[in-house]
Scaffold this motif. Structure first.
Motif, short mmCIF file in Angstrom:
data_model
loop_
_atom_site.label_atom_id
_atom_site.label_comp_id
_atom_site.label_asym_id
_atom_site.label_seq_id
_atom_site.Cartn_x
_atom_site.Cartn_y
_atom_site.Cartn_z
N PRO A 250 0.78 -1.30 -0.14
CA PRO A 250 0.03 -0.16 0.15
C PRO A 250 0.35 1.40 0.11
O PRO A 250 2.05 0.95 0.81
CB PRO A 250 -0.65 -0.30 1.16
N GLY A 251 0.02 2.14 -0.45
CA GLY A 251 1.66 3.11 -0.72
C GLY A 251 2.31 3.47 -2.08
O GLY A 251 2.75 4.98 -2.64
N ALA A 252 3.07 1.90 -2.18
CA ALA A 252 3.29 2.18 -3.12
C ALA A 252 2.40 1.95 -4.60
O ALA A 252 2.07 2.85 -4.86
CB ALA A 252 3.90 0.69 -3.48
N GLU A 253 4.21 2.67 -5.53
CA GLU A 253 3.35 2.43 -7.08
C GLU A 253 3.19 1.89 -7.58
O GLU A 253 3.39 0.41 -7.68
CB GLU A 253 4.71 2.89 -7.73
N PRO A 254 1.22 1.24 -8.20
CA PRO A 254 0.86 0.32 -8.35
C PRO A 254 0.69 0.04 -9.66
O PRO A 254 1.71 0.45 -10.64
CB PRO A 254 -0.65 1.37 -8.91
N VAL A 255 1.33 -1.11 -9.49
CA VAL A 255 1.62 -2.70 -10.52
C VAL A 255 1.17 -3.13 -10.93
O VAL A 255 0.38 -3.97 -10.53
CB VAL A 255 3.61 -2.83 -9.94
N ALA A 256 2.01 -3.83 -11.82
CA ALA A 256 0.89 -5.16 -12.39
C ALA A 256 1.70 -6.09 -12.98
O ALA A 256 3.23 -5.07 -14.06
CB ALA A 256 0.36 -4.44 -13.47
N MET A 257 1.28 -7.21 -13.74
CA MET A 257 1.88 -7.89 -13.79
C MET A 257 0.90 -8.53 -15.57
O MET A 257 0.13 -8.59 -15.03
CB MET A 257 2.36 -9.34 -13.40
N VAL A 258 1.25 -8.78 -15.98
CA VAL A 258 0.75 -9.30 -17.59
C VAL A 258 1.21 -10.89 -17.59
O VAL A 258 2.36 -11.40 -18.31
CB VAL A 258 0.64 -8.62 -17.96
N SER A 259 0.15 -11.61 -18.73
CA SER A 259 0.60 -12.96 -18.75
C SER A 259 1.27 -12.54 -20.80
O SER A 259 1.38 -11.81 -20.94
CB SER A 259 -0.78 -13.75 -19.30
N ARG A 260 1.55 -13.60 -20.84
CA ARG A 260 2.65 -13.75 -22.23
C ARG A 260 1.12 -13.38 -23.56
O ARG A 260 1.37 -12.43 -24.51
CB ARG A 260 2.80 -15.25 -22.82
N ALA A 261 -0.21 -13.97 -23.03
CA ALA A 261 -0.97 -13.58 -23.78
C ALA A 261 -1.36 -12.03 -23.78
O ALA A 261 -1.62 -11.86 -25.65
CB ALA A 261 -2.26 -14.86 -23.56
N PHE A 262 -1.37 -11.78 -23.24
CA PHE A 262 -1.73 -10.12 -22.96
C PHE A 262 -0.44 -9.39 -23.24
O PHE A 262 -1.53 -8.89 -24.15
CB PHE A 262 -1.52 -9.95 -21.92
N VAL A 263 0.43 -9.30 -23.76
CA VAL A 263 1.68 -8.82 -24.64
C VAL A 263 1.07 -9.03 -25.64
O VAL A 263 1.34 -8.18 -26.62
CB VAL A 263 3.32 -9.34 -23.96
N GLU A 264 1.36 -10.04 -25.57
CA GLU A 264 1.09 -10.74 -28.02
C GLU A 264 -0.28 -10.18 -28.17
O GLU A 264 0.23 -9.92 -29.15
CB GLU A 264 0.72 -12.26 -27.67
N ARG A 265 -1.39 -9.89 -27.58
CA ARG A 265 -2.66 -9.10 -27.95
C ARG A 265 -2.30 -7.47 -28.12
O ARG A 265 -2.84 -6.54 -28.52
CB ARG A 265 -3.57 -9.78 -26.48
N VAL A 266 -2.08 -7.27 -26.72
CA VAL A 266 -1.83 -5.71 -26.43
C VAL A 266 -0.51 -5.27 -27.04
O VAL A 266 -0.85 -3.96 -27.68
CB VAL A 266 -2.33 -5.12 -25.16
N TRP A 267 0.67 -6.05 -26.70
CA TRP A 267 2.48 -5.35 -27.30
C TRP A 267 3.36 -5.78 -27.69
O TRP A 267 3.73 -6.10 -27.63
CB TRP A 267 2.17 -4.71 -26.19
N PRO A 268 2.30 -6.41 -29.03
CA PRO A 268 2.96 -7.62 -29.49
C PRO A 268 4.75 -6.89 -30.27
O PRO A 268 5.18 -7.56 -30.56
CB PRO A 268 1.68 -7.78 -30.90
#
Length: 169
Positions: free
Chosen positions: A20-38
């Motif tokens: 809490p209080g830290a920069e909001p972060v996320a991890m994504v799946s390989r399928a996410f990367v292939e679809r959104v940021w190929p």
């Protein structure tokens, strides 16, 4: 991710500093990367995450993990976004634990530890991952049982017909 055997392909896994209080972060799946940021690396890119029960906010991608089957083994790879528990707690959160020993030995310790941390939490029955993931193969197991039964019936009928035909009158 290590507990579930999901390798981190790029970047890093969540850390204790992602609280809490830290920069909001996320991890994504390989399928996410292939679809959104190929094209190019997703690390450091920002995405807006809207999840039921959580405030919609912008998060920085710190890692990419291998795809996993969420429900059924035959389902297509789906894009996933993961947020750290401390930045995205929901009441329906499930806890996954890897421990030596059987479920009977671990379950009481796990329940006790959770209730010690917060006695107001509702602790659902502890289920082994093997039993939980068995639901993902249920259709294949049912098909195998039906197919085996039909094969045995066909074999029995073949035998009975052969006995009747080959028997002298």
């Amino acid at each position: 991710f290590a507990t579930l055997g999901m390798p981190v392909l790029q970047g890093r896994a969540f850390a204790e500093t992602d609280g809490p209080g830290a920069e909001p972060v996320a991890m994504v799946s390989r399928a996410f990367v292939e679809r959104v940021w190929p094209e190019g690396s997703p690390l450091g890119r920002r995405l807006q995450v809207a999840m039921p029960g959580l405030a919609e906010e912008w998060r920085t991608v710190v890692g990419v993990v291998e795809d996993t089957h969420n429900q059924m083994l035959t389902e297509a790879r789906e894009p996933f976004v993961y947020v750290p528990l401390w930045q995205g707690y929901r009441a329906d959160t499930k806890v996954v634990v890897r421990a030596a020993g059987g479920l009977a030995a671990v379950a009481p310790l796990l329940r006790g530890t959770i209730l010690e941390l917060d006695g107001s939490l509702s602790v659902e029955p502890v289920v082994s991952l093997t039993n939980l993931t068995a639901m993902g193969t249920l259709p294949q197991r049912i098909a195998a049982v039906v197919t085996t039964g039909m094969g045995a019936l066909a074999l029995l009928l073949s035998y009975l017909i052969a006995q009747r035909i080959l028997r002298p009158v």
